[in-house]
Design an enzyme around this catalytic site. Structure first.
Site, PDB file in Angstrom:
ATOM      1  N   TRP A 181    -122.530  -0.709 -22.766  1.00 45.02           N
ATOM      2  CA  TRP A 181    -122.921  -1.186 -21.441  1.00 45.02           C
ATOM      3  C   TRP A 181    -123.274  -2.652 -21.540  1.00 45.02           C
ATOM      4  O   TRP A 181    -124.018  -3.062 -22.449  1.00 45.02           O
ATOM      5  CB  TRP A 181    -124.131  -0.422 -20.885  1.00 45.02           C
ATOM      6  N   GLU A 222    -119.653   2.392 -20.081  1.00 40.47           N
ATOM      7  CA  GLU A 222    -120.587   2.751 -19.003  1.00 40.47           C
ATOM      8  C   GLU A 222    -120.570   1.707 -17.892  1.00 40.47           C
ATOM      9  O   GLU A 222    -120.746   0.515 -18.130  1.00 40.47           O
ATOM     10  CB  GLU A 222    -122.002   2.866 -19.568  1.00 40.47           C
ATOM     11  N   LYS A 224    -121.824   0.287 -13.884  1.00 37.45           N
ATOM     12  CA  LYS A 224    -123.034   0.163 -13.083  1.00 37.45           C
ATOM     13  C   LYS A 224    -122.664  -0.431 -11.739  1.00 37.45           C
ATOM     14  O   LYS A 224    -121.731  -1.237 -11.641  1.00 37.45           O
ATOM     15  CB  LYS A 224    -124.067  -0.720 -13.782  1.00 37.45           C
ATOM     16  N   ASP A 255    -123.812   7.392 -15.460  1.00 39.21           N
ATOM     17  CA  ASP A 255    -125.264   7.298 -15.403  1.00 39.21           C
ATOM     18  C   ASP A 255    -125.715   7.638 -13.983  1.00 39.21           C
ATOM     19  O   ASP A 255    -125.224   7.057 -13.015  1.00 39.21           O
ATOM     20  CB  ASP A 255    -125.707   5.883 -15.786  1.00 39.21           C
ATOM     21  N   HIS A 258    -126.595   4.682 -11.730  1.00 38.36           N
ATOM     22  CA  HIS A 258    -125.699   3.541 -11.654  1.00 38.36           C
ATOM     23  C   HIS A 258    -124.714   3.606 -10.494  1.00 38.36           C
ATOM     24  O   HIS A 258    -123.682   2.921 -10.514  1.00 38.36           O
ATOM     25  CB  HIS A 258    -124.939   3.386 -12.974  1.00 38.36           C
ATOM     26  N   HIS A 282    -125.636   9.953 -18.723  1.00 40.14           N
ATOM     27  CA  HIS A 282    -126.980   9.405 -18.839  1.00 40.14           C
ATOM     28  C   HIS A 282    -127.782   9.977 -17.670  1.00 40.14           C
ATOM     29  O   HIS A 282    -127.547   9.630 -16.516  1.00 40.14           O
ATOM     30  CB  HIS A 282    -126.954   7.877 -18.789  1.00 40.14           C
ATOM     31  N   ASP A 290    -131.492   1.764  -9.421  1.00 40.74           N
ATOM     32  CA  ASP A 290    -131.499   2.206 -10.821  1.00 40.74           C
ATOM     33  C   ASP A 290    -132.850   1.903 -11.462  1.00 40.74           C
ATOM     34  O   ASP A 290    -132.977   1.006 -12.283  1.00 40.74           O
ATOM     35  CB  ASP A 290    -130.374   1.509 -11.579  1.00 40.74           C
ATOM     36  N   ASP A 292    -134.824   4.189 -13.112  1.00 42.66           N
ATOM     37  CA  ASP A 292    -135.021   4.939 -14.361  1.00 42.66           C
ATOM     38  C   ASP A 292    -136.353   5.670 -14.425  1.00 42.66           C
ATOM     39  O   ASP A 292    -137.135   5.493 -15.354  1.00 42.66           O
ATOM     40  CB  ASP A 292    -134.866   4.009 -15.565  1.00 42.66           C
ATOM     41  N   ASP A 322    -131.898   8.738 -19.957  1.00 40.83           N
ATOM     42  CA  ASP A 322    -132.075   7.294 -19.824  1.00 40.83           C
ATOM     43  C   ASP A 322    -133.123   7.019 -18.756  1.00 40.83           C
ATOM     44  O   ASP A 322    -132.814   6.944 -17.575  1.00 40.83           O
ATOM     45  CB  ASP A 322    -130.746   6.622 -19.466  1.00 40.83           C
TER      46      ASP A 322
END
Length: 414
Positions: A181, A222, A224, A255, A258, A282, A290, A292, A322
């Site tokens: 990423w 990955e 985003k 993800d 993302h 993820h 995003d 997390d 993640d």
């Protein structure tokens, strides 16, 4: 005397579901636990960069791991509260050495202590190049930078990370996923997206030039949607990496944070699985973007797990977490997040899959709706408690007590 699990087993049997088989199936699914929750994505190198690539852990809860030994101790505790055998997802900035090499100089020996620890604990390892928090990432451009010298620096970093990951896979007898990423993008509207994407593609090709056995290394890319400082254009978008993964045969990382908040990553699984062989997940919880957050047992997670089970994607999907939250106990965040991922999978294994699919195939949407909703009342918790009891890990108040006691022991770290 009949206990709660016996009653639950009978209840699920009435729906045609074998709870023991569900527990066995869950036991075979490893989760790759992310190292960066334990120290707020700091790593153990002396960094010279000002850019975090849009990555920021908020909060200042006491107990942050300050070195590899403290981080491993925290992980030892967390894994002891989680049923099953799992993996550790390690970022390149978590090297364990006094040498402090730059990122284009790292070698396997700088991570050998992590492999020794993984062997001792029966864990697998996964790996990630660190393309952020470095002076050569301060433009929010790395592999797509117009400066060939900067691109070459990051290509070499990525190449060395692939070598390190492959060596980890060989040593542990389990292929390491090496996930790429990069934070590359533009804060304002660019006029030449194509040039940036051509540079990224060429850099990836150079980085992937060396061939490794799939039994040692699985390459993943990955995407985003956007990040802090790259709000207007992300070079490595979903469309870019989906096409790249299909053309080049890499794994595709999806993800949960993302994409646009209204997009369902669960819905994407079967779509991309028709075109890519391997999938990396993820698992995260975005709140408006995003951000997390620690994974909850919510509808998004349940939908993800059900899709993995019902579409038979678990054999070719790697599940990694993640998130990073520094407002709460970091070890508790790990434990809650991993266990919630497991709970979601267990619930999927405990659904009457064949019966629901048969109803859908004959267009009986009424019965599908009724059974799906009635199944919510089944005694899932009793099966989870049985799984934890067999693994000798705590549930409920007993779990809270252990988490609080460990947090109290590490709070003096500051």
């Amino acid at each position: 005397m009949t206990n709660n699990y016996d009653l639950a087993r009978e209840a699920f049997a009435g729906w045609g579901v074998d709870t023991d088989a569900a527990i066995t199936a869950l036991s075979a699914v490893p989760i790759s636990v992310h190292c960066w929750q334990g120290d707020d994505v700091g790593g153990f190198e002396r960094k010279s960069g000002t850019s975090g690539g849009g990555i920021q852990a908020t909060g200042n809860h006491p107990g942050r791991a300050r070195n590899p030994d403290e981080l491993r101790a925290d992980l030892d505790f967390a894994f002891a509260q989680i049923p099953g055998r799992h993996r550790l997802n390690l970022h390149a900035c978590y090297l364990d050495t006094a040498e402090q090499p730059d990122r284009d100089e790292i070698e396997y020996r700088h991570f050998a202590s992590w492999v020794d620890w993984a062997k001792e604990n029966g864990l697998g390892l996964d790996f990630n190049p660190t393309f952020f928090a470095h002076a050569k990432a301060d433009d929010n451009l790395t592999l797509s930078h117009p400066d060939a010298g900067i691109r070459d620096f990051w290509i070499e970093h990525g190449r060395r990370c692939r070598e390190i990951a492959a060596a980890m896979g060989r040593e542990l007898g389990s292929a390491a996923v090496n996930n790429i990423w990069v934070p590359d993008g533009s804060k304002d509207t660019p006029v030449d997206r194509m040039a940036a994407r051509r540079r990224l593609e060429a850099s990836l090709d150079a980085m992937f030039a060396e061939t490794f056995q799939k039994s040692e290394l699985i390459d993943a890319v990955e995407s985003k949607l956007f990040g802090i400082g790259v709000e207007s254009m992300t070079v490595g978008s979903h469309e870019f990496y989906l096409g790249y993964a299909i053309r080049k045969g890499t794994a595709l990382c999806l993800d949960m944070g993302h994409f646009h908040p209204t997009e369902s990553v669960a819905d994407k699984l079967s779509a991309v699985a028709l075109s890519v062989e391997d999938i990396l997940l993820h698992v995260s919880r975005p709140v408006r973007w995003d951000s997390d957050h620690v994974v909850l047992l919510n509808d998004d997670l349940l939908a993800m797990a059900q899709e993995l089970v019902f579409a038979d994607l678990l054999p070719r999907t790697r599940i990694g977490l993640d998130f990073f939250d520094a407002t709460i106990s970091r070890t508790a965040a790990w434990v809650v997040g991993v266990r919630n991922m497991q709970k979601a999978l267990l619930r999927a294994f405990l659904l009457p899959q064949a019966r629901l699919k048969a109803l859908e195939a004959r267009l009986d949407y009424t019965a599908r709706l009724v059974l799906t909703e009635e199944a919510r009342d089944l005694p899932f918790a009793a099966v989870w408690a049985e799984y934890c009891a067999r693994a000798e890990v705590p549930v409920g108040e007993a779990l809270l007590g252990r988490l609080e006691a460990y947090q109290a022991a590490v709070s003096g770290r500051g």
